[in-house]
Structure formats: structure tokens, C-alpha cells
Motif scaffolding. Structure first.
Motif, PDB file in Angstrom:
ATOM      1  N   SER A 215      15.230 -55.579 -23.812  1.00 26.14           N
ATOM      2  CA  SER A 215      13.833 -55.555 -23.383  1.00 26.14           C
ATOM      3  C   SER A 215      13.019 -54.966 -24.528  1.00 26.14           C
ATOM      4  CB  SER A 215      13.667 -54.695 -22.122  1.00 26.14           C
ATOM      5  OG  SER A 215      14.566 -55.110 -21.113  1.00 26.14           O
ATOM      6  N   TYR A 216      11.762 -55.437 -24.667  1.00 27.77           N
ATOM      7  CA  TYR A 216      10.935 -55.000 -25.786  1.00 27.77           C
ATOM      8  C   TYR A 216       9.574 -54.499 -25.331  1.00 27.77           C
ATOM      9  CZ  TYR A 216      13.957 -57.598 -29.115  1.00 27.77           C
ATOM     10  OH  TYR A 216      15.004 -58.072 -29.870  1.00 27.77           O
ATOM     11  N   LEU A 217       9.087 -53.476 -26.030  1.00 28.60           N
ATOM     12  CA  LEU A 217       7.652 -53.203 -26.100  1.00 28.60           C
ATOM     13  C   LEU A 217       7.249 -53.613 -27.504  1.00 28.60           C
ATOM     14  CD1 LEU A 217       4.914 -52.066 -25.268  1.00 28.60           C
ATOM     15  CD2 LEU A 217       5.707 -49.792 -25.954  1.00 28.60           C
ATOM     16  N   PHE A 218       6.464 -54.674 -27.594  1.00 26.06           N
ATOM     17  CA  PHE A 218       6.090 -55.251 -28.889  1.00 26.06           C
ATOM     18  C   PHE A 218       4.645 -54.870 -29.175  1.00 26.06           C
ATOM     19  CE2 PHE A 218       4.907 -58.531 -31.919  1.00 26.06           C
ATOM     20  CZ  PHE A 218       6.052 -58.697 -32.682  1.00 26.06           C
ATOM     21  N   ILE A 219       4.433 -54.036 -30.185  1.00 26.31           N
ATOM     22  CA  ILE A 219       3.104 -53.539 -30.536  1.00 26.31           C
ATOM     23  C   ILE A 219       2.548 -54.390 -31.667  1.00 26.31           C
ATOM     24  CG2 ILE A 219       1.861 -51.553 -31.484  1.00 26.31           C
ATOM     25  CD1 ILE A 219       4.050 -49.793 -30.138  1.00 26.31           C
TER      26      ILE A 219
END
Length: 321
Positions: A215-219
Motif C-alpha cells: 500500500s502507498y501514500l504517494f506524495i
């Protein structure tokens, strides 16, 4: 019995992997203070790529660094797999967070130790947490991480200055993967790279998501990049979330004027259209009238949230009828 088991499994599947609740981050310098993030809330589900988009100084990197406990939260709470990871936590939980949440930093040129070999850089987390039983096992884990990002085993004995920017970012990703995390915070992972290799790194991240169930938090600040990569997008401006929706929903029905201003700045492939397009400049002072009601977070369409007061909410609904 089977129905009860299935219901319990579905309930677990609907629980977010990460929950950020009413987060506030304030930095203090003597008698002065600056609030970089205000009352931010969002959930990220297991297996999801969630993007946080905004211009420089909007607070998106601060949120990522607060999740991974580099910055302290002034208010609010952060939960990972149902366990609170913000504020004061015990040493065991802190180690658990480091192992399960990893961050890819923005600048691959500055985030690698120039005096260390690639083997040591990739293995540093293994050394810190004693995640191997023999030197042979450690080297195999490091080699596997390098192979997973498209590098060779012989690269392990080289130093960072021997690699290009794209290769260095792959080394940064290998350093993250060797910890076998569940969740990765990718802080503008391609902004410092040449255009020709940005797609390679993005495709690598997407492939790793499928292969490892990540899972990613893509900034990011580039909406064209997140359209390709993200399942959902949250738009942030001056520390506040302005809009959140599934990716194609956001592009087809942008509501908040700040979101529309970001979309108007996306380059068009046709030179004539690009030359004649109209850029929308976001000016909060003239675009919002809060004299008759302050804004609140509301769901305008299913799964599509925006910060608006009653009058604005009605206008947003009318825009796409």
C-alpha cells in the motif's frame, strides 16, 4: 458458521490500513509557531495507492514525515492496523512502525551515504533490527532486493557516486523493500529524476505493489503522475484538505476551485491547445464567502468529499447536473 466467518472477514477488509484523524502539526521556534497541517483526516485501505497532491509548502511532506514519526503530531491521532502510532508509544511499537512503514525520500542524491557500499546501505535496516541469522542470509536478502528493482548483484560492492539518479532511486527503493514493509510513503520519488526514467520508476512501484501487496501514500505535486499511479487523490492547500475522490472521479468532476486551478496547469500535448488554454488562479479571498457559514468536510457525490459551506455544496452539486 460460514456466514459469520465471512461477515467477520469482510468487516476486517473494510478496516483501513492507516487512519489519520484530525491531524495538526505545529512547528515552534522560540516564541513563534507555525501550523503546517490543520485538522487533516483520511483513511488508506490495504492494497491502495493513495495520493496526496498540492503545491510546495502545502504540508503534504509534513504529513508523511509525521506518519513515520519524524515529525511529532501536535493534535490528532494516527492509527496503523488499528494500533495508535502517534504521540508517546513504547519501544516495541516504535520498532514495529519502522519495520512496517518505510519511506522513499525525494532526493536520491542526498539520501544515500556516499561513503558506504550499496550492500551496506541496503542492509542497514537488517543490521539495525537483526533480521538475519547468518551473513549468507543477509547477503541473499540484499541481493534479492536489488534484483527486485532491476539492479545486479555485482552492484552491491559499488558506491553511490557510481550510479545515475534513476539507479540511485532504485537503490533507495531496494533499501525500503529489504525491510518487507506493508506500507510505503513515497515522497515525490520521481521529481528529481530525468523525464526519460520517471516512467520506469513509476512502473517499478506499480509492479511491486502487485507482487508484494503493498500500500502507498504517494506524495506529489504533478497531477498527471498521480492520475497514472493512484486509486484515490486528496488535494491539500496550506495545510488543509480541500477535496478527496477516486482518481477518475476527481478528473471528471473537480469541485473545489483549488483543484480546478491545479488541473488547469496540467500541460496539454497539443501545442495550439496549450498556447490558448486558460489558467485558473486560486484566490481564496475572492472565491469563498464564509460570512454566511464556515466550510466543513462533506460528501457531495458518493466517495467524493470537499471542504465547503452550505452555499458552495449546492453550487458544486449543480455544476454536474
Amino acid at each position: 458458521m460460514n456466514a459469520a466467518v465471512n461477515a467477520a472477514a469482510n468487516a476486517r477488509n473494510n478496516e483501513p490500513l492507516l487512519s489519520v484523524k484530525n491531524l495538526e502539526v505545529t512547528f515552534k521556534n522560540g516564541n513563534t509557531s507555525f501550523t503546517a497541517v490543520r485538522d487533516v483526516s483520511f483513511d488508506i485501505m490495504e492494497g491502495e495507492s493513495f495520493a496526496l497532491v498540492g503545491e510546495s509548502g502545502s504540508g503534504k511532506t509534513t504529513i508523511g514525515r509525521t506518519i513515520i514519526r519524524i515529525n511529532p503530531a501536535s493534535k490528532g491521532e494516527i492509527y496503523f492496523k488499528g494500533k495508535r502510532i502517534s504521540g508517546i508509544i513504547d519501544k516495541e511499537t516504535d520498532s514495529w512502525v519502522i519495520r512496517n512503514i518505510q519511506m522513499i525520500f525525494q532526493d536520491p542524491m542526498a539520501s544515500l551515504n556516499e561513503r558506504a557500499t550499496i550492500d551496506y546501505i541496503v542492509s542497514e535496516g537488517l543490521y539495525n533490527f537483526n533480521l538475519f541469522s547468518s551473513e549468507e542470509e543477509r547477503r541473499e536478502k540484499a541481493f534479492r532486493a536489488l534484483r527486485d528493482v532491476g539492479l545486479l548483484e555485482e552492484h552491491a560492492e559499488r558506491y553511490p557516486h557510481e550510479f545515475s539518479g534513476g539507479q540511485r532511486q532504485r537503490i533507495c527503493i531496494a533499501r525500503v523493500l529489504v525491510m518487507e514493509p506493508n506500507f510505503i510513503i513515497a515522497d515525490e520519488p520521481i521529481s528529481a529524476l530525468d523525464v526519460s526514467i520517471r516512467a520506469q520508476v513509476l512502473n517499478l512501484l506499480k509492479d511491486l505493489k502487485k507482487e508484494r501487496g503493498l500500500s502507498y501514500l504517494f506524495i506529489a505535486h504533478d497531477l498527471t503522475v498521480v492520475r497514472y499511479f493512484a486509486d484515490r487523490i486528496a488535494v491539500i492547500h496550506q495545510g488543509e484538505l480541500k477535496e478527496l475522490a477516486r482518481t477518475e472521479e476527481l478528473f471528471s468532476r473537480p469541485l473545489h476551485p483549488y483543484t480546478r486551478s491545479l488541473l488547469s496547469a496540467v500541460p496539454l500535448p497539443d501545442p495550439d491547445l496549450e498556447k490558448n488554454k486558460k489558467l485558473l488562479v486560486y484566490d481564496p479571498a475572492t472565491m469563498h464567502d464564509y460570512s454566511k457559514g464556515l466550510p466543513s468536510w462533506r460528501e457531495i457525490f458518493p466517495g467524493h468529499f470537499v471542504l465547503a459551506n452550505d452555499k458552495e455544496a449546492e453550487e458544486y452539486q449543480e455544476m454536474y447536473r
